[in-house]
Write a protein that holds these residues in place. Structure first.
Motif, PDB file in Angstrom:
ATOM      1  N   ARG A   2      -7.479  -9.797   7.344  1.00 56.53           N
ATOM      2  CA  ARG A   2      -7.458  -8.717   8.336  1.00 56.53           C
ATOM      3  C   ARG A   2      -7.508  -9.312   9.739  1.00 56.53           C
ATOM      4  NH1 ARG A   2      -8.963  -3.448   7.250  1.00 56.53           N
ATOM      5  NH2 ARG A   2     -10.226  -3.408   9.128  1.00 56.53           N
ATOM      6  N   THR A  44      -1.896  -3.918  11.599  1.00 55.42           N
ATOM      7  CA  THR A  44      -1.007  -4.185  10.479  1.00 55.42           C
ATOM      8  C   THR A  44       0.422  -3.967  10.926  1.00 55.42           C
ATOM      9  OG1 THR A  44      -2.715  -3.412   8.961  1.00 55.42           O
ATOM     10  CG2 THR A  44      -0.489  -3.600   8.082  1.00 55.42           C
ATOM     11  N   THR A  46       4.637  -4.260   9.808  1.00 56.03           N
ATOM     12  CA  THR A  46       5.659  -4.420   8.779  1.00 56.03           C
ATOM     13  C   THR A  46       6.563  -5.587   9.164  1.00 56.03           C
ATOM     14  OG1 THR A  46       7.250  -2.990   9.907  1.00 56.03           O
ATOM     15  CG2 THR A  46       5.669  -1.916   8.404  1.00 56.03           C
ATOM     16  N   ASP A  47       7.401  -6.017   8.252  1.00 53.32           N
ATOM     17  CA  ASP A  47       8.354  -7.074   8.586  1.00 53.32           C
ATOM     18  C   ASP A  47       9.291  -6.637   9.708  1.00 53.32           C
ATOM     19  OD1 ASP A  47       7.314  -8.924   6.851  1.00 53.32           O
ATOM     20  OD2 ASP A  47       8.853  -8.665   5.309  1.00 53.32           O
ATOM     21  N   GLN A 161       0.941 -12.020   8.010  1.00 51.89           N
ATOM     22  CA  GLN A 161       1.412 -10.729   7.499  1.00 51.89           C
ATOM     23  C   GLN A 161       2.869 -10.717   7.047  1.00 51.89           C
ATOM     24  OE1 GLN A 161       0.014  -7.051   9.327  1.00 51.89           O
ATOM     25  NE2 GLN A 161      -1.035  -8.275  10.875  1.00 51.89           N
ATOM     26  N   GLN A 163       6.196 -10.896   5.133  1.00 52.90           N
ATOM     27  CA  GLN A 163       6.454 -10.862   3.699  1.00 52.90           C
ATOM     28  C   GLN A 163       7.823 -11.430   3.332  1.00 52.90           C
ATOM     29  OE1 GLN A 163       4.082  -9.732   1.399  1.00 52.90           O
ATOM     30  NE2 GLN A 163       2.790  -9.775   3.229  1.00 52.90           N
ATOM     31  N   ARG A 168       9.971 -15.296   7.278  1.00 49.30           N
ATOM     32  CA  ARG A 168       8.869 -16.259   7.349  1.00 49.30           C
ATOM     33  C   ARG A 168       9.393 -17.642   7.748  1.00 49.30           C
ATOM     34  NH1 ARG A 168       3.854 -16.942   5.685  1.00 49.30           N
ATOM     35  NH2 ARG A 168       3.790 -14.979   4.557  1.00 49.30           N
TER      36      ARG A 168
END
Length: 198
Positions: A2, A44, A46-47, A161, A163, A168
């Motif tokens: 987190r 948080t 998202t991609d 974070q 994915q 990445r």
């Protein structure tokens, strides 16, 4: 893992503190970003939002570097900024290729919005700084702050974070490049600072 808004605030602070000794801004002109509005809450992404952050960070770097390339009087600072325009434009193109290949669309987030606002404020401050030694130092201060902020943001928020494997891989390549840019900018900054010191 987190990542809290407080940690994100520290990462983005590096992108907001641009001018050591410029005298053009004060703490009151750098309002808290959205990450500080709810300290302690997890951030948080998202991609698609991570892609958006990377695109905005590199677009901001291109804007900053275009000003430096056009207005710096020190040849080393001018050449550095010219290379940053080229290199960060290439990163944007690679990110767009990854997005197309992966069927991914960039998405906005409070992080990308804050980066965009910070880049605009930085460019506005630089455009208000007279050409000469103070401008040269200011633009290199901005380069150090922008690259260190991007590195910290990548390490503390984006890398944990992300994915999509292709995103990445590009993020890791960008992170390595940013480190080299940061070291070079810091060296130029130190040289310019020493030249102004009595």
């Amino acid at each position: 893992m987190r990542i809290t808004r407080a940690v994100l605030g520290a990462a983005l602070m590096g992108t907001a503190v641009m001018f050591a000794g410029c005298g053009e801004s004060s703490a009151s002109e750098n309002p808290a970003g959205p990450q500080e509005a709810a300290a302690g809450q997890a951030v948080t992404l998202t991609d698609g939002q991570i892609l958006g952050v990377l695109l905005v960070a590199n677009a901001g770097e291109v804007m900053l570097s275009q000003v430096g390339q056009a207005q710096a009087t020190d040849p080393t600072a001018r050449d550095y900024n010219a290379r940053m325009v080229t290199m960060h434009t290439e990163v944007i193109q690679r990110l767009e290729e990854v997005a197309m290949a992966q069927g991914m669309a960039p998405a906005e987030s409070p992080v990308s919005q804050h980066l965009q606002e910070t880049a605009k404020r930085t460019v506005d401050l630089l455009n208000g700084t007279p050409q000469g030694a103070m401008f040269d130092l200011s633009v290199m201060d901005a380069q150090v702050a922008a690259h260190s902020g991007t590195a910290l943001l990548g390490d503390s928020l984006l890398a944990p974070q992300v994915q999509n494997p292709a995103l990445r891989e590009e993020l890791m390549a960008v992170r390595k490049t940013v480190q080299g840019h940061l070291q070079e900018a810091a060296n130029i900054q130190t040289t310019l600072w020493n030249a102004q010191s009595p």
